[in-house]
Structures are given as C-alpha cells and as structure tokens.
Write an enzyme that holds these catalytic residues in place. Structure first.
Site, PDB file in Angstrom:
ATOM      1  N   HIS A 192       0.580  -7.035  11.109  1.00  0.00           N
ATOM      2  CA  HIS A 192       1.266  -6.835  12.374  1.00  0.00           C
ATOM      3  C   HIS A 192       2.515  -7.697  12.371  1.00  0.00           C
ATOM      4  CE1 HIS A 192       1.226  -6.562  16.820  1.00  0.00           C
ATOM      5  NE2 HIS A 192       1.104  -7.851  16.915  1.00  0.00           N
ATOM      6  N   LYS A 245      -3.793   9.569   8.300  1.00  0.00           N
ATOM      7  CA  LYS A 245      -2.948   8.381   8.374  1.00  0.00           C
ATOM      8  C   LYS A 245      -3.839   7.136   8.427  1.00  0.00           C
ATOM      9  CE  LYS A 245       0.067   5.182   9.667  1.00  0.00           C
ATOM     10  NZ  LYS A 245      -0.293   3.802   9.995  1.00  0.00           N
ATOM     11  N   ASN A 303      -0.435   7.667  14.110  1.00  0.00           N
ATOM     12  CA  ASN A 303      -1.323   6.652  13.532  1.00  0.00           C
ATOM     13  C   ASN A 303      -2.773   7.122  13.473  1.00  0.00           C
ATOM     14  OD1 ASN A 303      -1.906   3.768  12.699  1.00  0.00           O
ATOM     15  ND2 ASN A 303      -3.256   3.998  14.480  1.00  0.00           N
ATOM     16  N   SER A 352      11.808  -5.354   5.110  1.00  0.00           N
ATOM     17  CA  SER A 352      11.154  -4.230   4.440  1.00  0.00           C
ATOM     18  C   SER A 352      12.110  -3.226   3.794  1.00  0.00           C
ATOM     19  CB  SER A 352      10.233  -3.502   5.428  1.00  0.00           C
ATOM     20  OG  SER A 352      10.976  -2.888   6.446  1.00  0.00           O
ATOM     21  N   SER A 385       0.915  10.063   5.399  1.00  0.00           N
ATOM     22  CA  SER A 385       1.407   9.628   6.705  1.00  0.00           C
ATOM     23  C   SER A 385       2.650  10.405   7.104  1.00  0.00           C
ATOM     24  CB  SER A 385       1.742   8.138   6.666  1.00  0.00           C
ATOM     25  OG  SER A 385       0.608   7.399   6.296  1.00  0.00           O
ATOM     26  N   ASP A 445       8.115   3.118  14.392  1.00  0.00           N
ATOM     27  CA  ASP A 445       7.076   2.395  13.667  1.00  0.00           C
ATOM     28  C   ASP A 445       6.955   1.019  14.302  1.00  0.00           C
ATOM     29  OD1 ASP A 445       6.091   0.396  11.716  1.00  0.00           O
ATOM     30  OD2 ASP A 445       5.969   2.093  10.351  1.00  0.00           O
ATOM     31  N   CYS A 491      -3.127  -0.435   2.035  1.00  0.00           N
ATOM     32  CA  CYS A 491      -3.254  -1.897   1.967  1.00  0.00           C
ATOM     33  C   CYS A 491      -4.075  -2.333   0.761  1.00  0.00           C
ATOM     34  CB  CYS A 491      -3.880  -2.435   3.255  1.00  0.00           C
ATOM     35  SG  CYS A 491      -2.777  -2.239   4.665  1.00  0.00           S
ATOM     36  N   SER A 545      15.656   0.125   9.791  1.00  0.00           N
ATOM     37  CA  SER A 545      14.341  -0.353   9.386  1.00  0.00           C
ATOM     38  C   SER A 545      13.646  -0.949  10.602  1.00  0.00           C
ATOM     39  CB  SER A 545      14.475  -1.395   8.282  1.00  0.00           C
ATOM     40  OG  SER A 545      13.346  -1.366   7.436  1.00  0.00           O
ATOM     41  N   GLN A 566       4.020  12.827  10.116  1.00  0.00           N
ATOM     42  CA  GLN A 566       5.239  12.560  10.890  1.00  0.00           C
ATOM     43  C   GLN A 566       6.099  13.822  10.963  1.00  0.00           C
ATOM     44  OE1 GLN A 566       6.370  10.386  12.809  1.00  0.00           O
ATOM     45  NE2 GLN A 566       5.611   8.338  12.262  1.00  0.00           N
ATOM     46  N   HIS A 617      10.514   1.299   8.185  1.00  0.00           N
ATOM     47  CA  HIS A 617      10.838   0.641   6.908  1.00  0.00           C
ATOM     48  C   HIS A 617      11.681   1.507   5.972  1.00  0.00           C
ATOM     49  CE1 HIS A 617       7.638  -1.984   8.300  1.00  0.00           C
ATOM     50  NE2 HIS A 617       6.819  -0.956   8.345  1.00  0.00           N
ATOM     51  N   HIS A 647       3.583   0.283   0.828  1.00  0.00           N
ATOM     52  CA  HIS A 647       2.562   1.206   0.347  1.00  0.00           C
ATOM     53  C   HIS A 647       3.159   2.160  -0.671  1.00  0.00           C
ATOM     54  CE1 HIS A 647      -0.061   0.640   4.178  1.00  0.00           C
ATOM     55  NE2 HIS A 647       0.075  -0.451   3.470  1.00  0.00           N
ATOM     56  N   GLU A 686       4.087   5.648  14.363  1.00  0.00           N
ATOM     57  CA  GLU A 686       3.407   5.471  13.076  1.00  0.00           C
ATOM     58  C   GLU A 686       2.230   4.504  13.111  1.00  0.00           C
ATOM     59  OE1 GLU A 686       4.104   7.009  10.291  1.00  0.00           O
ATOM     60  OE2 GLU A 686       3.258   5.762   8.697  1.00  0.00           O
ATOM     61  N   ASP A 714      -3.487   5.573   4.839  1.00  0.00           N
ATOM     62  CA  ASP A 714      -2.409   4.588   4.760  1.00  0.00           C
ATOM     63  C   ASP A 714      -2.961   3.184   5.053  1.00  0.00           C
ATOM     64  OD1 ASP A 714      -0.258   2.946   5.579  1.00  0.00           O
ATOM     65  OD2 ASP A 714       0.843   4.594   6.481  1.00  0.00           O
ATOM     66  N   ASN A 715      -3.636   3.044   6.192  1.00  0.00           N
ATOM     67  CA  ASN A 715      -4.102   1.712   6.606  1.00  0.00           C
ATOM     68  C   ASN A 715      -5.121   1.144   5.621  1.00  0.00           C
ATOM     69  OD1 ASN A 715      -2.639   2.734   8.728  1.00  0.00           O
ATOM     70  ND2 ASN A 715      -4.080   2.097  10.325  1.00  0.00           N
TER      71      ASN A 715
END
Lengths: 493, 493, 493, 493
Positions: A359, A244, A239, A99, A420, A148, A253, A94, A424, A71, A412, A214, A248-249
């Site tokens: 997803h 992460k 991930n 995104s 995250s 990603d 969110c 991207s 990376q 993204h 995010h 990711e 992040d998740n």
C-alpha cells in the site's frame, strides 16, 4: 557460410509527434530499449493482444479521452497501446513516484501519446504530473479514467468540492490545514488553479463518464464515497475481478516480492526468518514466495479467518512485537498504516530488511525514521537505504517505504498484468458503450462473471492449458450453460 | 518402584438407556472404543468444546428436536454431544452408506441418543435409516434438521408433494417411474407410508423450523428449490461459511485424500501420475496433497478461472481423454456426473486407481462397470475392488465410487470438522432462537461474517496462533471495528 | 446383457505344503487376502519382477539356503518369492514384533515357505521366531542371511562366542548379567540350546557364505565388528546403495510417516507444531512430509551440516528441551537412544503424540513410561496408547515406541521397497556366485555403482520416465561410458 | 527536533595505493558503492568473518602470494579481504567474462589489491587478465592459487608443457592447431611470452605450493591430470566439501536461477513450462526453484539414479527432443556440451528463453547460432539477446550462453558463498601450513570432515539455529565423539 547480421533494435530516432509541452519523461533516448521490451511483453500479454484482434477494427473507444494514473511500466505501455488501438485518445501519469520505467515511458511518447512520468519524482512533481495528465491540450478533461489507488479520482473530487465552496463564499483551500504531506499538495494544486479557472473541476466532472479502479485501496475509497453519496461518476471495481484480485495480488506478488528483495539487496532468502504482516491476497502470495525460497516464514494477522488459513499452511502466526528482534526481514502487505514503527526498528537485528508491498509508505514509519535526530540515512544505491540508529545497528529500508516490487524491481510480470489489464480494457469499453444508457449510476460496479471467465480463457492458450468441455447433460445436471458462467456470484475460488 | 497400572478404557457395559427399537447400529460392544476415540477427538475440536462451555448452561436448544443426516463418524459424535449439551433432543443417521464409523455410532447410542447407521448399508437400509431418524417415538418429526447432501430434505419434500397429490386425487408415487435406483427407494419409502399416515410429511413440514446444510451439493439443491418457490422451510447454508468451504473442503480433503488412497491400496504416491478432475475447493486441496506427496499431478477443469489458477500453481491442465492411458490414479472432485466412464477405464493402465472425493457415485461410471458383461469384479478387501476387463487389464475402484475418504479412511480429521460443525451448531442455535421472529423465510441464508470469524477465533489457540490487534486508529483508517468483522461480504479469502 | 460375475480372490483353501511344525503365523485363513495384496504389490515392484524375468530361468540361487530376518510384509513377500524364483530355499522371520502383516505371512506359508512371524509378538516369541528361522528341518543353518537391523547376525555371533567359551571352560551364558531386556533373551536362547548342541552356532558360521544388511543400524554394527576383527562372514551393505538410502529412507518415510500417524490417531497434521528429531535421510523425508501436510515443522539436530541443510529448507533448528512444551507431535529419526525422555513427556501438551520412525524403541524412553508408578497406560487401540501422568495430562505413544510406520501402518510402500529389495536380491546373488572365489573376506562391502544404476533403471519405466542418452562425444567429454556408470564414487546425489 | 543527517557512504576519493600498471578495472569511481555493498555482504558471510576473528592475529598466510581466478563479485571481495587479513599478498582476476561486478573490483583495488577484471571482457582480454594476475610486479608467480573452473591451472600446465617442448627442440605452440577459440588464446598467450622468458612457467611451477579448486568442472580436470600423472602441484578439492557442493551448487542456484531469469526478462515463471537439463546438484536446486515459482517443471537426465530422484519429487523426466516445441524456458545444468543445439532452437516457441547455469557456453550451441547465415542477433539489453530465425520466430538467449546467474544477476548470494569461501580459506591455510611437510603430493585432496562441520557450525548462529548436543552416553552408543565428526566419509547428506 556468411556472417550473422547483428543489429540493434530499430526505432525512429527522430522521436515523436507529441509536442514537447505535452509530455515529460526522463530520457527519450530510452525509447528504443522500451520498444524492445514492449515487443517481448506483448508475447506475454495474450489477453490484451486478443482484445486488439477482436475489437481493433471496431474501435469501440473511438471518441473517448482516457486519462490513466497507473504505474508507467512496460506492461502498462501494452495496456495504453491496446486502448489506443481500440480508438482512445490517451494521457498518462504514474501513480507512484518510483514505479515508472523510464524506457517504457519514452517508448509511449515516441509512439505519440502524452506521458508525464519518470522514476524518482518528488511529491510535488508527482501531483504536477497527475494534474497535467488530466488536462488535454484544449483545456478539457478526460471522458474516462483508469485509476490505481484513486489519486486521480481524489484530485477531481477535492477540486470539485473546493470549487463549490469557492463559488459559495470564496473559500480557498488551505494546504496548512493538514499534516499529511501529500494532501497538502493536493490542496495546493487546487488552490493554484482556482483563480485561473474556477469551474475547471466542475466541467471535468460533467464530462466524466466513469472510472475503472485497479486496487483494493482505491476501491475502498470509492465505496466510502458511494456510501456517503459523494461519488461524482460511475466506477467499475476492477480489483475484485477474480482474474485480478486472485491473480495479480497473489501470483504477481509471489513473483515480484523476491525479485524486489533480490535486486535491492542480493541477500539469500533461504534460512532467513521473514515476517509477513498481513495474510490477505498480497500476503498469501508473499508468504508463499518466502516459504518457497527456503525462508522460515511467520505471519502477523488481525483477521482470525486469514490467520487460521495461515496456520493450515504451516505458518506460525504471531504478532510483530513478539518476534521483531529475531526476524531478518519484515514485509508489510496490510493496506493499513503504522505496521512497523520506528521503535520496532530500534529493536531489530543489524541490517534487518524492511519492505512494503501492500500500500502506501505509511505501512512503515518512514516519518519516524526520517524525522528522528540521531538516526542517519545512508544510501547504498537508489531505493536502498540503511538507517543507522544511535547504537550503531542499522535497518535496510527498501524503496523508501513505498511498493518495493515497483521501486526495487520492475513490478508484476507481464503475464499476470495481462489478466488485470484485460479487465481494465473491458471495463473501459463497457463504461464508454453504456455512457448514455443510464446503466451505470454514481456507484461502484463489478464486471459480470462471464467477462471474468473470458479474461481467464484468453490466457490459457499461452500456457498450453486445454479446457475440458461440459456435455449438455452435465451442464444441465449442475444447472449452468455449457459455456458458463460456471459459478454463483458468491464463489470464492 | 510399583508397577504401572494398565487398564483399558472404561465405559458402562450395561449399555444404553435407548430402547432397542429406537436404534440400529453394527455392534454395541464397540461403544468403549468409540468413547476412547471421542475423548481424543474432543481435544482436537476446540470450537465445539468452547460452545459447550459458552452455551452449555443456557441450553439454547432446549425443547428442540434435531434430526441429523450426516456421516456418523467420531467427529459427528462430538457434534451430536455438543447439540445435546446445548439442550437438543436428537436422532441421527448417516448420509452415506459407507461413512459410518461403527464404534462412534455405538458410543452415541450408549450415551442415550437414537442412531440408525452402520458401515456398509444397502441402499434400502440407507433410506430406512433416514426414515427412522425422522420419526420420534411419539410419531412426530423434528424441529430442526442437520443435513449433508440434502437427502433428509429431499425425502420430506417428496413426501409432502406426494401427500398433496394423494389428497387431491389419490395418486400414489410410482417407484417404477424412475430409472434412478435411489430415487426409486425414496418413492417406495413414501408409498409404503402413505396408507398408514397420509399427513405425516405435511405435519412434519408444519413443525419444521429449518435445516442447516453442510455441502455444496445440498446447498445447490436448496437454492434450486428456493428459486422455484418450492422450498418448504428456511435453510442455512453452512457450506459457504468461509470457515467451512475454504477449510473442510480444501484442507480436509488435502488430509483425507492421501489417507484414503494409502489405507486402501498402500500404493506409493511419489512418482505416480495423478489426474485430479475438478479444481474447485475440493480439487485444490486434493491436487495440493498429491503434489506434496511427490506425484506428478494433472488437472482437468471446465472453468477457465479455476484452470488458470491451476496453471499458476504449476499443474498441467488437460482433458481426461488426452491422458487417460498414461495416468496411474484418477480422482474426481467435480460434483458433476459422468466424469470417468467405462470406456475411459477400458483404456487405463493395469491396476490404475480410480476414486471419488467429490460427490455421489455417479462421478465414476459405476453403473457401466457393474452392468457390462465381461467385466469381472474382484474384492481385494471391503471398499477396494479390481474390475478386470476382458483384455485382462484391471482398474482398482475405491469405495465403490462413493466418497473414498469416508469409505476407505475415516473422513476428514477432527480439527477441520470442528470448524464446520461449530458453524452447524451456531446455525442450529440461530434457527431455533429465531423460530418465531419471522427473521427467516423459506429461503437460503448464510451466517453473518462475525460468526464466521468467531469460529476461526475459537480454533486458533489450539494451534498456538496469536492474533495481532488493530489499534482504534488503524481500525478507523480502514473503516472497520477493531474487533471485526474485517472484510466486505464479497471478500474471497 | 448378462450379469457381472462377482468373485472373491481364489486360493487353495487346503493350504500349504509346509508341515505344521515348520511355520507359525497368526491365521492361515488370511492367505487369500495376502495373495490378493501380493498381486497388487507385484505391479508396484518392477525391479523385482524384472529380476525374475532376467534370472528366473538360470536359478542363480539354486542350492542356497536363505534365512531372512526382515519385516514380514506384503513387500517382503514379493522379495521372498523373487529369491525363491531364483532358486533359493527360504525360511523367514520378522525383525520387529509389530511389523508382520499377518495376511502376507499366511500367503507365503500357503505358497510353501516356512515363516515364523505374526503381528504383536512378545520379545520371547520374537527371539524364538528368529531362532526357528535359522534352523532348517535337517538341523542345519542357512548359507545366506538377509538381515534388517542385525538381529540374526547378532544371535549367530553371540552363539559362536558362547560356544567358544563353553568349549574352553564350560562357561554358560548368564542372562542375569545384563539389564537389557532383549539381550537377556539372546543369552537365554543360546543358553537353552547349548546342552543339546554345543557346536550348533560354530557349524552355522562354517556354512555361512554371507549376509546382506538392510539398515543403517545393522550396517553400523557390522562395521564395528569388522573394525574389531570379530566379523565371522562377509557382509554386503545394502543400506548404502544410493537406491536404498536415498530412496527407502527418504521417500519411504515421507510416505509412511504421515500414513502411520493418520491411521493411528486420525489427527489433522495441518496447523500442528511438529518436532522432528534428527535430519538425516529418515529425518529429511519425515520433515518434508510434515511440512507438505501443512504442519509447522521444527528440527532438532546435533550435526551442524545436517542442521544447516534444515535451515536452508526453512525449518527452525532448535533443541527438544526448548520447545517440548509447545509441540503437538514429536517424531524421532535419530538412530540414537534417549531422545524423548519421561521427564520431557511430563512437560508436553495434553494428548501430544510421540512416535519413532528411526530405530529401536529406546529412542523414546518407554522404560521410563512403563516403570514409573503413577503413570497409567490406557490402550486406545492396538499400537496406540495414552500414558496418563499424575497431573492428568497424557501423551499418546505410537507402536509402543517401535517403528510407527510398521506398527501403525503397513510400512513403506511397494515401489520404494522394490528399489531396496532389488539391491538385496542382487547382493544375495553376488554373495552366492562368489562363494568360493575368495572375492569377499570377512568385511563389509558395497555393491558396485553400475548395479545401483541398474536398480534405478529398472524402476523408471513404471513411472513413465524416459532417459536421455549421452552421445559418445558427450560421454567422452565428461570421461564416462555412454551407458554409465556416470558419477564418481564420492558423488552424494 | 533536528533534521536527519543524510550522507552517502564515505570512502577515500584519493583512491588506491596500487600503481596504475598493476590493476585494470572498469571504473574506480564505483569503489564507494562497492564498499557499501561489501559492508552489507560482511554481515551475510559469518564464516569468513569468524575466520578473520579466529586467525587474523596469527596471520597464517603471512608470506604467501595468492593468485585468484574466481568471479570478481562482492562476495569474492569479502574472501579476498579475509585472505588478506590472514596475511596473504593477493592478485585477482575473474574466471568468466561476464561475472565481474565492477563496483566490487573497484573497492578491492581501492583497498590496495591488484585486480584485473571487468564485466564484459572479450576472450582476449580475459586471458590477458589471467596472465597478469599470475605475474607479481617482481616478475615472479604465486605460491597459492584459488581457482574456479581451472583456467589458471590450465594456463600454467600448458605453459609448463610448452616450455619443455621449446627447451627440447624449439617447438613453439601453434594457436591454429585448435578449433577451440579459447584454447587458441591460451596457446597464443604462451607463445607470446616464450621468447621473453622461456622459463617463466617452469619457475612458477617450482614455486607453487598448491591450488584449491572451487568447481565440479575444475575438479574433474584436476582428477584427470592426477590420473595421468601430469598434475604439477597439490590440489585441494573444495567443490566436494559437503558445505560447498550440497549448499552453493544446490541452494545457490535455487536462489540465483530465478533471479537471473527475472532480471533479464521480467517474464512470469508461474504457469510456464520449464525444462531443466540435468538433475545433479545444480539441476536439483534449479528444478526446486522453478517448481516453487509455479512453473510446470520437466527434467532431462542421463543418469537413472538422478532421474529416479526427479520422479520421486514429482517431475516428469523426458528427453529434450520430445518436448522442445512445447517448453517456454530451457535451462542447462549438465556440465556437459551440446545440450541445446541450433536445430532444437529452430523448433522452439517464439520468445522461448534459453539459459545455462551449469558450466561453459558450449552447453548451448552458441557457435551454431552465431555462425548460421539467416539467424539475426538482436540485443534487447546487455546479456539478453533475441536470435531471430528465418521463419520469424525467435529465441531469447541469456548471458550469451555463459552462466546466466552471474551474467544476468549477481551470482550466488553472500550467505551461501560464505560456506564455499570459508572452505577455500581453510584450504589455503592448510596448503600453506603444510607447504614443507610433505603431507600433500601432486594429487587431489579433500578437506577433513571436521573442517566441513566447522564451516557449517560457523553459519548457524546467523540463522538463529541452535544445535542439540550429544550426551557422552549417546555419543558412545553411536560410536562418535560428542563434538563430531558425526558421519562416516561415505555419508551422502
């Protein structure tokens, strides 16, 4: 008592050193605005800035060509500039048609890096961008990939496979062999290139040192390839870093789901009945956000352990079919397909809202909505559509079924992405450092826990958090070193 | 219009078939009350009741002697009767001097099982009970152990080691060789038995099929033994079942921490400043409970990842030393030692409350409090003491520094213990079933995920939760079977 | 290195200066334990302790006889001793048959005040206690009353009415004229006394300066009397002080509802479905507590405004009849009658729990349960009963339908009661100070806002809270004085 | 298998029947988009839609000229069209220079109503719009006013006062007599009109039936005028309807505060330290939102009762000066002035965020920022500015110190505004119905509770909430009618 000097952010109007053929973004005039937002994001991304300081002088990525399919947002821009500061030569696209933040893309091009990305690509354009990001001006490919969802990895593996078949018996990939609209374009992209350069993908694979991935979905694909023995280069699973997947998740969110719904619809969340499909990491953050906003929140889940966790937090656990006619909002977070089908939507309340934060756009039956005669699609504004059923009731679909936090808001926030992306960056440095050591085979690896803890540590100061330190006697009592790592590998956090 | 018949719970006054020499509890007249509470707990423990129904007829534990060293509470009583229903021959003791519920102990003896446990044992009595629970009437030991914290396992390993030394050169364990009050008693217990039966522990080890361990601390000890190669029999790590560590540790403590503080002190939690030391599973549940009760909640933590999680939930992360003079309540959840020291307590507010819900009584410096001239100990009621410092200010210590939820309340509630104990039961059945197959070596094992999911599944119905089912197409899309298991081993929940 | 001196709390074993005829409590040997808990409660009740310091020397209640009918708990004991410190001569009884804490009652008697109260009074005993608390040794009555629920006020008004009727035509109250079991006893009490002293209640009314009332229910009764013109003395409505109704009712219940359920049943709240009947102040605190504990919480409500507030917090609003067969726990908070009827309970899940935290024992249909042939009552422990229906399923009723937080736990915690009781003390001082000024007529009054703010202010320091101060310019901008009061009378907080 | 017909929302391109001289908005081409959003908002505003249905046929506002000075948003557009449906003849302006949603304004003009409003007015333009909205094409003024903050009422009162002075001795208002930039423009506006029509405001007052006022600030001004005896027409205080002040102020801000911060800055709220200045209704909603988002939330408050409420919810209560150098975000909700001063901002962390959701732009010292040499103002995007101090650190100020939820997001969501605006509509109908009855004098009134309950009732169905009904026996027991109203006037909810 002199006047305040009011000035706008300054940036080189003249633009960029990137030749016009080597980038495609929506509007280079947004570069200044992008740079202004980048300067704010940098303060919110202490992990990345700390790595610039720690490793910037050593240039550990010197000589590495890094292609990113992730993204193209403001936060990613800070990642890109961190990798660049560490010595990398980059090209970026991207990994989602909606995104890209156009001002971020422009700012990166202005600063001299090739980007192929804009908000609202068609699928054809999307795969064109991916393909272009993989091709350096000299015709060669990347040494490293930041992926990603696994689309760049997919294209390379399919290209490689096609070249083998072609070399063997002249077989050309047949786009009509699949019903999947995207896979059709993958095959077409490869097919188009075969006559010109029948060894392009093979050469790319030869050169490739590895990929860092990711997302849950992308890692899932990599593990399947590794299990089949078809993975063509080493992969680091970013991930599943704790910093992460549990940040992040979950927290990403929790922030960006209400943000996306609010920007798209301005609808009040308090008092609404919301069904969250899936109570994994993304679902947990999503459900917490909806509950916190005063919504009555329900969970649909297939895994009994996750379902019992939902119960323990006071959520009613119930299948979608049992409540679809009562809910005001349905959010999919499953990473699976066929979660909310056209026939479900036919039973929903008027103006019920449907969005996906999990997803791909197949969590929601977009195909069913788009292809059923009698269902009318009315655009309220970009990424917000009412699908009106023959009986007059409508459902509001966000981001055309794609990730609504990226499509309807800005994804995010910087701070959690800093976690995250610090992972990376560490993964890229590790792959490049070990490129000749044989440490990594064509398999999927995770970063050592000590790096995970380092990532967390780099983010505490910004929040004013102060760690306690173990005495050596305490450390020895629990059998760890005073400086960590502190937990066994199996620890779940 | 007849009258309601009021009757008290009935139970055989006559008592028990257990000979008087084979049990020791506080008061057999409490058996009826214990049975009444057991009948309520059974409704709250659907997992155990389901196993009775599923396996009761087959008696998979027939022939197995099971020794348990685990808090002799109402919930444990339901576990004991489940193991018995599955065919086991049992002896039981508690694993904490304060945690026995005397009515539960009496009810179990009344129903025919040997129990050696009462609330408020001395340390000498504690180790006597453990020793007795390991000795069947015929002089032999158990086939299986249910351990909590590892004390039964410790005694056996130390006994075995002492017998080898004794056999070699007549060495007798020397209790005065250690400053640790408990370990002194372990050595004394072994020393006392050596002359009579110098092969007792060796024979016990020979017979032992395995142990299933309940806690983080116990598992930690087992893994160390396995690493050193000194583990004498197979062990199943029940603690790290998801349905144990992410349920009992988190949600159990979320329930029983405020319960214990309230019963002990009746102090209002809202508005108070509470420091939770440690933000692992126990700390997470504890902090959530304090926040939910309206307390201003602070976290002290050494692990940067857990610390960052605390930040993301809005907790201030700060070392104890920085705030010890401002907090109203300090709770230790670390599983480590020396967390709140006498000198810390000297700086606390008058009537500040200190409790431990993590581990042993060395998280709080009880030794420092007890052994410092000038500090007076005043008993408010059992398990609630004011320690008055020379300057006149006092701190209130719960449960003499031992687990306050067990000492001051009734421990974790039945429902969450049903999750843990269903895992325990499955572990015992598995060890016994595989006793001759060689599947388990002298190492530490975890139960397969499919059993973990089964445990969760058995608890959903009671809560009215209804699972969604995967279609075969969806299952295949994500690469699992429709009936599970649904997640990779590394998944963190 | 001397040993720590361990000692128990000391108190005069010899007991009390109160003659045996002038008190009745359960067990005077509990006085020491009561005093120990009082010493802890004092630290938690900064408002009362501040008034002792501020007014203790002036004795503003000197000469005042104060009768209290208010739960005889540890917190009330601190109130009693505060009133005494301010000069009052006191007699006390409880306003609920289950709410007395016997150790608190004993400690108060030991310190020289007449108390008539013990946990588990019969209704006959209850009214005997009330009557005795109203009669000083010289035969005279009180100057002031502290009432909770209005029972003392009721008895006086009924006595006064009966004496007028008796004087007129010799009418004697007829207990058989009412079906209400309690009112029957009120009439009997008055009837029994009439022959001896036919002017007792008239003289009492003559003497009475006023009453301060603690609860919504009691205030409701007072306002009805005032509206009808039948109120016999001035009343101060303490319930509607902000620092009472928005603190005690909300935060007190938020604390003591889970406390009561936990102590009574040890049942896990997380995951359970709980219906809270009523979403007023008590209901709001109760619902917040259940949600915080991880229960799925539903609300039944008649008032659309309160119902909409419940919606905004994410609660499902639904009538009891629609969900009675699905809920695990029902709590009544309505202050109304006939909320959960026998026929409702006939439909509930086995071992569903029913409790009342609102008002009298007629919120739950105890009469229906007790008087229906075929329903068996089984005592698990005091205040916890299973009522077994003919079909074998049972419901668990807490505190025999009376306030479960007082019956099954220890009521509201000290800190929040300090707010309420500081208002009570200020009300008593105000009534006594103005006893001859004519300021108060036979009507219902509330305390001025400036006292309400004072009560709050006295409680902030204990919590470490630090107020901001208005500049005079800011105060003038919003039209208030810098030191308050800060809000108009209509402000809702 | 035909294709889906995709169409954009249709609206008359031809535009509007309003003459060009009688409206001024940003862009009439936005009318279609505005209409699309209106159609979504209507579903979210069940109270207003129910009034259209209930009263639309009767046209109870027939003949009434209604002028509105209230944020020209999508929600207000639904209010305007409701008033129109009830018969009113309307003119509208916004009450805040940043709060107009240009598409909503365009849609209202397109449908035939005069609007003078656009996002980003200068102060001069703002008062021009207000003045124009008060002047019907025939030169006459309104019969009724819907006011928000009291600016329309202020202008009329100042105009009336100036005309009296002018008539008396030819005095002309002197804009230079005040330092207040806005009041200067009020005087200028009046001064400019005096020569042309020296009786304009007097005639307007003669005609005016009354005003209904939306906000705390506006009501405060009205009550002051009524107290002084200078109020020129009746006023209904809509702000203090429970369904307004306890909904819009609390839940509206809980929604729109995070929305505004997110849209403006994309900054992650979790983990940040946020200071909320003021814990009234707006502060309560704001603090709840920040806590829910995972921020560490602190409160600054002057009122000890509100401060104690904050403590009970676990917030640290502390003055701004004590923490200004530690906080990441400061939000003002006080309705007072001089809350965050330039010197405070000089001490803040780099990129700390400052926003106001309470009142006017003098809560934050914008004047100090704008007028201090050496402080640079950099625009990131409209309504988001960095003020860079000489030492290089900057603060980010939202919406130039004005209401950030309106300036940076879209204000409160439709559903909660439906509660407020249903009250507004009922107030307008009541004033017009009683215009000749003498029921309302020049004073400030509130709507009867039964209407408040009606407003709530009209909003429950949309949320799936189902009320319980009182039996007549229950109603009589608590002394109310079964259909309500249910609470005494003093009840605080």
């Amino acid at each position: 008592m002199g006047p305040t000097v009011t000035e706008t952010v300054t940036a080189t109007k003249a633009g960029t050193t990137v030749p016009e053929s080597e980038y495609k973004v929506a509007d280079m005039s947004l570069a200044e605005f992008g740079r202004a937002e980048l300067s704010i994001a940098e303060v919110e991304m202490p992990g990345l800035m700390a790595l610039r300081e720690e490793m910037g002088a050593d240039k550990p990525l010197a000589g590495a060509r890094v292609m990113g399919s992730l993204h193209m947002t403001v936060q990613t821009a800070v990642l890109i500039e961190t990798l660049k500061e560490l010595g990398a030569d980059l090209r970026w696209c991207s990994c989602n048609i909606f995104s890209t933040q156009d001002h971020a893309a422009a700012a990166i091009v202005a600063a001299g890096t090739s980007v192929f990305a804009w908000k609202g690509e068609t699928l054809e354009e999307y795969w064109w961008c991916t393909n272009r990001a993989l091709s350096w001006a000299d015709g060669g490919g990347p040494d490293l990939i930041v992926d990603d969802g696994g689309d760049a990895t997919l294209l390379i593996h399919e290209g490689f496979k096609a070249e083998i078949a072609y070399a063997k018996d002249g077989t050309i990939p047949d786009p009509s062999s699949t019903d999947n609209a995207e896979f059709k374009l993958v095959l077409q992209t490869i097919k188009d290139g075969l006559p010109t350069d029948p060894k392009r993908w093979t050469k790319m694979v030869d050169r490739l040192v590895g990929v860092s991935e990711e997302t849950t979905t992308g890692v899932h694909r990599l593990i399947e390839r590794a299990r089949e023995g078809s993975l063509l280069f080493p992969a680091i699973n970013v991930n599943d870093c704790v910093t992460k997947s549990k940040f992040d998740n979950v927290y990403g969110c929790r922030h960006s789901l209400p943000d996306g719904i609010m920007r798209a619809t301005d609808v009040m969340l308090a008092g609404k009945t919301v069904l969250i499909c899936g109570y994994g990491d993304v679902g947990k953050g999503s459900a917490q956000a909806m509950k916190a906003a005063g919504a009555r929140t329900l969970i649909a889940e297939v895994d009994p352990i996750c379902a019992l966790q939902a119960c323990m937090e006071g959520f009613q656990v119930i299948p979608l079919a049992d409540v679809i006619d009562q809910v005001d909002i349905v959010i999919t977070t499953t990473g699976n397909k066929d979660i909310v089908m056209k026939d479900d939507m036919a039973r929903m309340k008027n103006n019920a809202i449907i969005g996906n934060i999990g997803h791909f756009d197949n969590e929601i039956d977009m195909a069913g909505l788009e292809n059923t005669p009698g269902i009318k699609k009315v655009e309220i504004k970009p990424q917000v559509h009412r699908f009106v059923f023959p009986d007059g009731h409508a459902v509001i679909v966000l981001a055309e079924g794609r990730l609504l936090n990226l499509g309807c808001a800005t994804g995010h926030p910087s701070f959690v992405m800093s976690c995250s992306f610090t992972n990376q960056t560490l993964a890229q440095v590790e792959l490049w450092k070990e490129r000749t050591s044989g440490k990594y085979e064509n398999n999927v690896y995770i970063l050592p826990k000590v790096l995970d803890e380092k990532v967390a540590r780099l983010h505490l100061g910004k929040l004013g958090a102060k760690l306690t330190e173990l005495t050596s006697s305490q450390a020895s009592y629990i059998g760890v070193k005073p400086e960590g790592p502190f937990k066994p590998e199996s620890y779940r956090y």
